[in-house]
Write a protein that holds these residues in place. Structure first.
Motif, PDB file in Angstrom:
ATOM      1  N   THR A   1       0.893  -1.287   0.041  1.00  0.00           N
ATOM      2  CA  THR A   1       0.176   0.062   0.141  1.00  0.00           C
ATOM      3  C   THR A   1       0.918   1.208  -0.145  1.00  0.00           C
ATOM      4  OG1 THR A   1      -1.514  -1.402   1.112  1.00  0.00           O
ATOM      5  CG2 THR A   1      -1.815   1.019   1.072  1.00  0.00           C
ATOM      6  N   SER A   2       1.970   1.282   0.777  1.00  0.00           N
ATOM      7  CA  SER A   2       2.972   2.360   1.017  1.00  0.00           C
ATOM      8  C   SER A   2       3.431   2.804  -0.596  1.00  0.00           C
ATOM      9  CB  SER A   2       3.774   2.210   1.934  1.00  0.00           C
ATOM     10  OG  SER A   2       3.356   1.929   3.214  1.00  0.00           O
ATOM     11  N   LYS A   3       3.948   1.542  -1.218  1.00  0.00           N
ATOM     12  CA  LYS A   3       4.855   1.657  -2.520  1.00  0.00           C
ATOM     13  C   LYS A   3       3.696   2.254  -3.599  1.00  0.00           C
ATOM     14  CE  LYS A   3       8.346  -1.930  -2.233  1.00  0.00           C
ATOM     15  NZ  LYS A   3       8.790  -3.184  -2.439  1.00  0.00           N
ATOM     16  N   LEU A   4       2.309   1.748  -3.480  1.00  0.00           N
ATOM     17  CA  LEU A   4       1.462   2.180  -4.396  1.00  0.00           C
ATOM     18  C   LEU A   4       1.125   3.607  -4.265  1.00  0.00           C
ATOM     19  CD1 LEU A   4      -1.235  -0.994  -4.432  1.00  0.00           C
ATOM     20  CD2 LEU A   4       0.535  -0.129  -6.382  1.00  0.00           C
ATOM     21  N   ALA A   5       1.088   4.032  -2.747  1.00  0.00           N
ATOM     22  CA  ALA A   5       0.425   5.629  -2.694  1.00  0.00           C
ATOM     23  C   ALA A   5       1.799   6.425  -3.061  1.00  0.00           C
ATOM     24  CB  ALA A   5       0.181   5.700  -0.945  1.00  0.00           C
ATOM     25  N   VAL A   6       3.047   6.123  -2.721  1.00  0.00           N
ATOM     26  CA  VAL A   6       4.205   6.948  -3.024  1.00  0.00           C
ATOM     27  C   VAL A   6       4.149   6.813  -4.566  1.00  0.00           C
ATOM     28  CG1 VAL A   6       6.428   7.254  -2.955  1.00  0.00           C
ATOM     29  CG2 VAL A   6       5.163   6.736  -0.931  1.00  0.00           C
ATOM     30  N   GLY A   7       4.306   5.658  -5.043  1.00  0.00           N
ATOM     31  CA  GLY A   7       4.577   5.494  -6.542  1.00  0.00           C
ATOM     32  C   GLY A   7       3.288   6.260  -7.461  1.00  0.00           C
ATOM     33  N   GLY A   8       2.223   6.273  -6.852  1.00  0.00           N
ATOM     34  CA  GLY A   8       1.048   6.852  -7.737  1.00  0.00           C
ATOM     35  C   GLY A   8       1.244   8.589  -7.588  1.00  0.00           C
ATOM     36  N   LEU A   9       2.014   8.850  -6.610  1.00  0.00           N
ATOM     37  CA  LEU A   9       2.156  10.365  -6.398  1.00  0.00           C
ATOM     38  C   LEU A   9       3.094  10.779  -7.456  1.00  0.00           C
ATOM     39  CD1 LEU A   9       1.961  13.174  -4.925  1.00  0.00           C
ATOM     40  CD2 LEU A   9       3.636  12.271  -3.434  1.00  0.00           C
ATOM     41  N   VAL A  10       4.043  10.001  -7.409  1.00  0.00           N
ATOM     42  CA  VAL A  10       5.245  10.342  -8.397  1.00  0.00           C
ATOM     43  C   VAL A  10       4.760  10.211  -9.804  1.00  0.00           C
ATOM     44  CG1 VAL A  10       7.488   9.385  -9.542  1.00  0.00           C
ATOM     45  CG2 VAL A  10       7.042   9.673  -6.956  1.00  0.00           C
ATOM     46  N   LEU A  11       3.857   9.363 -10.217  1.00  0.00           N
ATOM     47  CA  LEU A  11       3.391   9.090 -11.603  1.00  0.00           C
ATOM     48  C   LEU A  11       2.340  10.282 -11.873  1.00  0.00           C
ATOM     49  CD1 LEU A  11       2.643   5.197 -11.723  1.00  0.00           C
ATOM     50  CD2 LEU A  11       4.443   6.553 -12.959  1.00  0.00           C
ATOM     51  N   TRP A  12       1.668  10.733 -11.169  1.00  0.00           N
ATOM     52  CA  TRP A  12       0.692  11.599 -11.083  1.00  0.00           C
ATOM     53  C   TRP A  12       1.399  12.979 -11.313  1.00  0.00           C
ATOM     54  CZ3 TRP A  12      -1.695  14.816  -6.600  1.00  0.00           C
ATOM     55  CH2 TRP A  12      -2.487  15.683  -7.380  1.00  0.00           C
ATOM     56  N   ALA A  13       2.482  13.156 -10.684  1.00  0.00           N
ATOM     57  CA  ALA A  13       3.397  14.472 -10.716  1.00  0.00           C
ATOM     58  C   ALA A  13       3.974  14.563 -11.920  1.00  0.00           C
ATOM     59  CB  ALA A  13       4.285  14.719  -9.653  1.00  0.00           C
ATOM     60  N   VAL A  14       4.502  13.519 -12.713  1.00  0.00           N
ATOM     61  CA  VAL A  14       5.324  13.307 -13.877  1.00  0.00           C
ATOM     62  C   VAL A  14       4.465  13.313 -15.059  1.00  0.00           C
ATOM     63  CG1 VAL A  14       6.936  12.043 -15.213  1.00  0.00           C
ATOM     64  CG2 VAL A  14       7.110  12.360 -12.838  1.00  0.00           C
ATOM     65  N   ALA A  15       3.252  12.645 -15.013  1.00  0.00           N
ATOM     66  CA  ALA A  15       2.277  12.538 -16.130  1.00  0.00           C
ATOM     67  C   ALA A  15       1.319  13.738 -16.463  1.00  0.00           C
ATOM     68  CB  ALA A  15       1.480  11.226 -16.003  1.00  0.00           C
TER      69      ALA A  15
ATOM     70  N   VAL B   1      16.016   4.378  -4.185  1.00  0.00           N
ATOM     71  CA  VAL B   1      15.633   5.098  -5.840  1.00  0.00           C
ATOM     72  C   VAL B   1      14.284   5.792  -5.701  1.00  0.00           C
ATOM     73  CG1 VAL B   1      14.896   4.373  -7.975  1.00  0.00           C
ATOM     74  CG2 VAL B   1      16.776   2.805  -6.943  1.00  0.00           C
ATOM     75  N   THR B   2      13.442   5.124  -4.895  1.00  0.00           N
ATOM     76  CA  THR B   2      11.869   5.715  -4.927  1.00  0.00           C
ATOM     77  C   THR B   2      11.996   7.302  -4.195  1.00  0.00           C
ATOM     78  OG1 THR B   2      10.936   3.931  -4.810  1.00  0.00           O
ATOM     79  CG2 THR B   2       9.618   5.840  -3.735  1.00  0.00           C
ATOM     80  N   LEU B   3      12.844   7.420  -2.868  1.00  0.00           N
ATOM     81  CA  LEU B   3      13.061   8.618  -2.267  1.00  0.00           C
ATOM     82  C   LEU B   3      13.600   9.670  -3.317  1.00  0.00           C
ATOM     83  CD1 LEU B   3      12.649  10.117   0.173  1.00  0.00           C
ATOM     84  CD2 LEU B   3      14.739   9.121   1.242  1.00  0.00           C
TER      85      LEU B   3
END
Length: 553
Positions: A31-45, A487-489
């Motif tokens: 859940t943490s990975k999906l939440a943080v990953g979703g934020l990054v993808l949203w910000a970039v896309a 890498v995520t950070l």
């Protein structure tokens, strides 16, 4: 009469027993990975949409929750003082009653200071006093004049407010709650354990997962804020020592290429350090940056504006302590007047932002403090974690910022420090003091010091996030997970910096900190209830320490 029961000492958290996530809680980690990953993808896309939504949420939070942040941080200071003064609490140890600290005081303070606030020192010890010297609530209300001597102490009163007892009390509460329930009760070293007096075994399930997920997201966003400031300053430093003009834009901010290069260097080094663990890489780096910090501070104390700095330190501390009760509880609300709106805007941009930053940083620093503080008494821990690092911050701000203010007041700097970006101010100041050649050498030392601070913060954060995801297991983590969060950070910082600069990171962090501030409030009540109940157990002969003495090394 109610029977006094032993404390809860077993909080099972389901973890995977095979495969890629072996040893990790799937609910929390995925859940943490999906939440943080979703934020990054949203910000970039969708950068424009992300910027707009984050900005709207930030405006809403500042309009509706500014007073919440002000009052909750004031409460944390009161809680720490109460715990230190409470006789039944002060003498209890974070561990078995016969345990003694694992680390000596120098290493303890080094790691605490380096992980907790070190990066900010190099940016804000010069930049913040200079800013408040120009503008603060007294200037807005016409009680002092910007850039004049009658505003000098105000610059320090507000700098000390933001970096002093309030910041460290929030870290102390998180660290104390984790250390108490882990090293006295034997519960997992994870955020949910600190709420067991309130919710008991229910924390084994979805409620506990939610608490830990909130902590992981707050940690990533809080550390991203620190790294964001650090990356900007690291790029400014590399530009100063002549690595290349392509690192910065014409306005003096970090370029896209500069951000990417800095993040690759910093996160690569921090991931390697995280792979080596706390006892080796992080302790070694902490001692290096403490030694370099002492060198830089000694230079500023001897060759900077020594008398000016001494005034700022001692008079500023007196002013701060006298004004602290009022400053802790003052909320400026927009009232439609020019002064009222300006005061509210100042508080939102500075105090509320800092309170959210420290809350977001608290699960990371708190868990780290707990790990390095086993065996210390509550009084020793609270006063040590709250007062000593605060005084270190005051010393830094007084001599670094005092030298900069004195150079601008006397005309030596000729407005150059005022005109520099926040990250470049310390390089500009030391360059004017030392000239080209020695200024270049000092810039190299500051860049190395900044690098060690950034790496220490980032690698500590990676280990802390993995500890929470692994249900409090402090043992070695699978390398792919350390590398993933490293890498995520870096990607979170890079994506938010490239999309909206430091403002985007600041906004995401203020939003992410809000739910964790509620968790921290519950931590306070949990601590008081646990300590009170342990006092009852002691009087009835019921053991309250459920851990064994660790084996002697």
């Amino acid at each position: 009469m109610e029977k006094i029961k032993p404390p809860l000492s077993d909080l099972p958290i389901k973890t995977a027993d095979k495969g890629f996530y072996n040893g990790f809680s799937l609910d929390v980690t995925v859940t943490s990975k999906l939440a943080v990953g979703g934020l990054v993808l949203w910000a970039v896309a969708f950068p424009e949409q992300a910027g707009g939504v984050l900005g709207g949420l930030n405006t809403f939070i500042l309009a509706n929750f500014a007073s919440w942040y002000i009052y909750v941080m004031a409460f944390f200071v009161i809680v720490c003082l109460a715990l230190a003064a409470w006789p039944a609490a002060g003498k209890l140890r974070l561990g078995h009653d016969d345990e003694r600290p694992e680390f000596d005081n120098f290493s303890w303070f080094s790691m605490m200071f380096g992980a907790g606030i070190g990066v900010g020192m190099l940016t804000w010890a010069v930049a913040e006093p200079i800013y408040h010297f120009r503008n603060n609530p007294e200037v807005i209300q016409g009680l002092a004049d910007g850039e004049s001597m009658n505003n000098f102490m105000n610059a320090y009163k507000y700098s000390y407010l933001h970096w002093g007892f309030s910041a460290w009390s929030s870290y102390a509460i998180a660290g104390l709650a984790l250390g108490y329930f882990t090293y006295r009760r034997g519960l997992p070293l994870t955020i949910r354990s600190s709420l067991t007096p309130l919710f008991g075994k229910a924390l084994s399930g979805p409620l506990g997962h939610l608490v830990d997920i909130v902590a992981v997201i707050a940690t990533i966003l809080g550390v991203a804020q620190t790294l964001g400031f650090g990356v900007e300053q690291f790029v400014a430093g590399m530009s100063k020592i002549g690595i290349g003009d392509w690192l910065v834009t014409e306005e003096g901010n970090a370029s896209s290429a500069g951000i990417v290069v800095a993040l690759v260097v910093i996160m690569g080094a921090s991931t390697l350090s995280a792979l080596s663990g706390v006892g080796k890489g992080i302790k070694w780096l902490s001692n290096i940056n403490m030694a370099l910090s002492i060198f830089l501070l000694a230079f500023l104390m001897i060759f900077g504006s020594t008398w000016f700095g001494m005034q700022a330190l001692f008079m500023g501390m007196i002013d701060y302590i006298i004004a602290l009760p009022k400053m802790l509880f003052t909320v400026y609300r927009p009232d439609g007047s020019e002064t009222g709106d300006a005061l509210s805007g100042w508080q939102g941009a500075w105090t509320v932002f800092y309170w959210a930053w420290w809350v977001a940083f608290a699960p990371f620093v708190g868990l780290f403090l707990a790990r390095i503080s086993r065996g210390r008494t509550i009084r020793e821990f609270v006063l040590g974690a709250m007062i000593v690092p605060s005084i270190m911050c005051f010393v830094w701000f007084s001599f670094a910022g005092g030298t900069a203010i004195d150079m601008e007041l006397s005309g030596i700097a000729n407005g150059e420090i005022f005109a520099s970006t926040d990250g470049a101010k310390i390089f500009t100041m030391t360059g004017i003091m030392l000239g080209d050649v020695l200024g270049w050498c000092m810039a190299v030392i500051i860049v190395i010091l900044l690098m060690t601070y950034l790496v220490t913060s980032a690698d500590s954060a990676v280990l802390i996030v993995n500890t929470i995801n692994a249900a409090g297991d402090e043992g070695p983590k699978a390398r792919p997970h350390i590398i993933f969060w490293g890498v995520t950070l870096g990607v979170v910082v890079g994506a938010l910096l490239l999309v909206g600069g430091l403002t985007a990171i600041q906004t995401a962090m203020v939003i992410g900190a809000l739910p964790f501030s509620v968790v921290m409030l519950l931590m306070c009540f949990g601590l008081f209830k646990a300590i009170y109940r342990d006092g009852l157990r002691a009087r009835h002969g019921v053991p309250s320490v459920t851990v064994e003495m660790p084996p002697a090394e």
